[in-house]
Design a protein around this motif. Sequence first.
Motif, PDB file in Angstrom:
ATOM      1  N   UNK A  74       0.858  -1.451  -0.061  1.00 16.70           N
ATOM      2  CA  UNK A  74      -0.086   0.125  -0.172  1.00 16.70           C
ATOM      3  C   UNK A  74       0.655   1.427  -0.084  1.00 16.70           C
ATOM      4  N   UNK A  75       1.749   1.105   0.746  1.00 14.92           N
ATOM      5  CA  UNK A  75       2.888   2.368   0.898  1.00 14.92           C
ATOM      6  C   UNK A  75       3.522   2.606  -0.542  1.00 14.92           C
ATOM      7  N   UNK A  76       4.057   1.676  -1.290  1.00 13.00           N
ATOM      8  CA  UNK A  76       4.646   1.738  -2.565  1.00 13.00           C
ATOM      9  C   UNK A  76       3.637   2.296  -3.590  1.00 13.00           C
ATOM     10  N   UNK A  77       2.383   1.788  -3.345  1.00 10.24           N
ATOM     11  CA  UNK A  77       1.297   2.274  -4.497  1.00 10.24           C
ATOM     12  C   UNK A  77       1.057   3.774  -4.188  1.00 10.24           C
ATOM     13  N   UNK A  78       0.955   4.023  -2.874  1.00  4.39           N
ATOM     14  CA  UNK A  78       0.473   5.615  -2.450  1.00  4.39           C
ATOM     15  C   UNK A  78       1.572   6.305  -2.920  1.00  4.39           C
ATOM     16  N   UNK A  79       2.998   6.021  -2.800  1.00  7.23           N
ATOM     17  CA  UNK A  79       4.113   6.627  -3.009  1.00  7.23           C
ATOM     18  C   UNK A  79       4.000   6.906  -4.655  1.00  7.23           C
ATOM     19  N   UNK A  80       3.610   6.077  -5.379  1.00  5.42           N
ATOM     20  CA  UNK A  80       3.626   6.036  -6.933  1.00  5.42           C
ATOM     21  C   UNK A  80       2.343   6.763  -7.420  1.00  5.42           C
ATOM     22  N   UNK A  81       1.283   6.725  -6.605  1.00  4.16           N
ATOM     23  CA  UNK A  81      -0.007   7.512  -7.043  1.00  4.16           C
ATOM     24  C   UNK A  81      -0.766   6.503  -7.871  1.00  4.16           C
ATOM     25  N   UNK A  82      -0.428   5.201  -7.592  1.00  2.00           N
ATOM     26  CA  UNK A  82      -1.534   4.059  -8.338  1.00  2.00           C
ATOM     27  C   UNK A  82      -2.970   4.307  -7.595  1.00  2.00           C
ATOM     28  N   UNK A  83      -3.739   4.328  -8.683  1.00  2.00           N
ATOM     29  CA  UNK A  83      -5.227   4.416  -8.211  1.00  2.00           C
ATOM     30  C   UNK A  83      -5.555   3.500  -7.173  1.00  2.00           C
TER      31      UNK A  83
END
Length: 404
Positions: free
Chosen positions: A19-28
């Motif tokens: 979740x942190x990586x996705x949030x970091x890169x703006x993943x929907x």
Amino acid sequence: MNRDTSPTLDLSQLKASLRARCAEHGVPVETRARLVLAVALLAGPVLAAGQPVRVTEEVDPSGPLLVITVRLPEHTPVAGTDLPLVPEPGGPGVAVWRIPVPQVPPAPDCPPETAAEQELAAVLARLDGLEREQWELKHELAETNSGVLAMFVQLEERDEQLRRSHAQIFQQLEDALRPPPPEVPGVDLAVHYTPAEADAPTGGDLYDWFVLPDGSLHITVVDAVGHGVASTRNALHVTHAVRTLTLEGYPLGELVERTATALRITDPRLMATVLLARLDPRTGKLELANGSHPPALLVRAGGAAEYLTVPGRGVGFPLPGSFEVRTETLAEGDLLLLHTDGLTECRGDAEEGEARLLAAAEAHAGLPVGELTETVVAGLRTVVTHTDDTLLLAARYRPAPVAR
């Protein structure tokens, strides 16, 4: 930037890292929810069994793509098709996801509880959207079905109109081809015709009857070879030729031969059988000429019946013509029946059919001629194995009393 997590036995830590990586890169959020759930479904059973799971995160700048690689024990099956986010094949025990990174500022970090709520909200929003799309599709489908139903009703109405129009045309065609009985004092006349096919009311079986200047009744029965419009045309040629030659005064015994000679020039392939009858209502004198046609059937008023055979060959046959003219004298109440082979060959056996016709004529001879033709045809056609046009014509002699 590459990250390689150390093997962990904590599924919650693994999900939090994703979740942190996705949030970091703006993943929907919806894509993130699918990814986290897919990794959890793969890694959960492995971690619960105490085996290691390694996750690699890297960014491919050419996409840009966030590449997530999950390495499981080599014997672990990676069933990608039933996961919420299908991975690429990466070898035994390896699942790879390449997720497009949007060009938007990264979302701020949020607690795991809030992240899960976001993912749930995204999934619910997606479901709501799908439900709305489904409702709109159903509404459009209902409108389309309503339009199709209306179109179908209109087509049915048009088909019914066409059927009625065709029936009227067919009836008018039959009326034109099959003249009503002429008024002949002392003779009751009736005819029954059944086409070989219900949707083709014309065929090669035709008849013609008219009164000559001397008061005699002339009857022509023709059966042209073939079916449909072509055979109707041929039969019309024969009946018209016979009528013309008759009115020109040619003897009855010459009509078949002269008709064949006249038509051989215009249509050398025409073939037809012909039966001619001439009845003088004043005296009861009956004359018959025949060209290969089934013989006439005479039923005496006393009940005895016999076929009146006359040798001859039809139009288009070798040596056409009636080889003789047969003469009979009708008494009051005598019945003459003329038919085509479709009546006696409907079961495939002509001899059996002629015997059945003779028996039926004797049994129903007392009926009015209109009822008699219908009854006899219905009785003979209870079983039909050979389909053909069927014609039965009846003439009963009832001379007027002589004035004193």
